[in-house]
Motif scaffolding. Structure first.
Motif, PDB file in Angstrom:
ATOM      1  N   SER A  71       0.772  -1.268  -0.030  1.00  0.00           N
ATOM      2  CA  SER A  71      -0.172  -0.086   0.048  1.00  0.00           C
ATOM      3  C   SER A  71       0.886   1.251  -0.086  1.00  0.00           C
ATOM      4  O   SER A  71       0.385   2.313  -0.156  1.00  0.00           O
ATOM      5  CB  SER A  71      -0.868   0.066   1.116  1.00  0.00           C
ATOM      6  OG  SER A  71      -0.100   0.222   2.243  1.00  0.00           O
ATOM      7  N   ARG A 161       2.107   7.192   1.094  1.00  0.00           N
ATOM      8  CA  ARG A 161       0.867   6.195   0.762  1.00  0.00           C
ATOM      9  C   ARG A 161       0.003   7.435   0.440  1.00  0.00           C
ATOM     10  O   ARG A 161      -0.084   8.521   0.898  1.00  0.00           O
ATOM     11  CB  ARG A 161       0.533   5.832   2.171  1.00  0.00           C
ATOM     12  CG  ARG A 161      -0.729   4.895   2.010  1.00  0.00           C
ATOM     13  CD  ARG A 161      -0.827   3.821   3.187  1.00  0.00           C
ATOM     14  NE  ARG A 161      -1.103   4.443   4.567  1.00  0.00           N
ATOM     15  CZ  ARG A 161      -1.181   3.539   5.671  1.00  0.00           C
ATOM     16  NH1 ARG A 161      -0.962   2.343   5.637  1.00  0.00           N
ATOM     17  NH2 ARG A 161      -1.360   4.370   6.609  1.00  0.00           N
ATOM     18  N   ASP A 162      -1.062   7.039  -0.526  1.00  0.00           N
ATOM     19  CA  ASP A 162      -1.796   7.978  -1.273  1.00  0.00           C
ATOM     20  C   ASP A 162      -1.103   9.169  -1.559  1.00  0.00           C
ATOM     21  O   ASP A 162      -1.999  10.387  -1.237  1.00  0.00           O
ATOM     22  CB  ASP A 162      -3.203   8.169  -0.146  1.00  0.00           C
ATOM     23  CG  ASP A 162      -3.739   7.084   0.173  1.00  0.00           C
ATOM     24  OD1 ASP A 162      -3.836   5.752  -0.620  1.00  0.00           O
ATOM     25  OD2 ASP A 162      -4.062   6.738   1.475  1.00  0.00           O
TER      26      ASP A 162
END
Ligand SMILES: *[C@@H]1O[C@H](CO)[C@@H](O)[C@H](O)[C@H]1NC(C)=O
Length: 180
Positions: A71, A161-162
């Motif tokens: 992720s 992340r993101d």
């Protein structure tokens, strides 16, 4: 875009190792600083490593609060110091943790570390959460890619992340060619 940059980087890296085996394979290095990078919203990865002694050896630990799984992305940018300021260098990597730990960290950094509880390279996908120490470690780069700039290099490694950094490590290292 990043795929292309990564490929060019890997090709240069490979070419330089295969075809120019005695150029730049050995560096004389000196650590100038090492610090954790704070995350933008949260910091899941911290670094408290200090440089000790005249030899500027690394001593301390890194703390990972979560597993570094798929992720996350790993971003590495290397800036170099030129004409009095930091400039974006020719190395910019955007990849996944497994590739990062296996093909970069595990290959170029881990072999230099002698006294540590870092996991072996086979156990870095997924890189498990935990606290990892490094004890009085002298970093003598061997087989680092010769396309790195001579002089001051600032490595910025972010775990993202993101699209947002969740922490990372920044270090500045002075690299010169070994004349031996
Ligand atoms: C290295 O780190 C350990 C653990 O933090 C500490 O006890 C030790 O004093 C440090 N050594 C030096 C030379 O700074």
């Amino acid at each position: 875009m990043w795929h292309c940059e990564l490929k060019v980087f890997l090709i240069l890296w490979t070419v330089s190792q295969v075809y120019i085996p005695c150029w730049g394979k050995k560096f004389i290095s000196r650590f100038e600083s090492i610090n954790g990078i704070e995350g933008e919203k949260e910091t899941l990865f911290t670094c408290s490593v200090r440089l000790v002694g005249r030899e500027r050896m690394l001593n301390g630990s890194i703390m990972h609060q979560v597993d570094l799984d798929d992720s996350f992305d790993v971003w590495m940018d290397i800036l170099h110091f030129k004409n009095g300021e930091w400039a974006q260098g020719n190395i910019k990597v955007r990849t996944k943790p497994c590739d990062w730990f296996t093909n970069y960290f595990g290959k170029y950094f881990l072999p230099l570390v002698k006294d540590s509880n870092l996991p072996p390279i086979q156990e870095m996908c997924v890189f498990p959460k935990g606290e990892y120490y490094l004890r009085i470690t002298k970093i003598e780069p061997q087989n680092w890619p010769p396309i790195l700039y001579r002089g001051l290099n600032q490595f910025n490694i972010n775990y993202v992340r993101d699209g947002k950094s969740t922490g990372g490590i920044q270090f500045v290292i002075d690299l010169e060619d070994s004349t031996l």
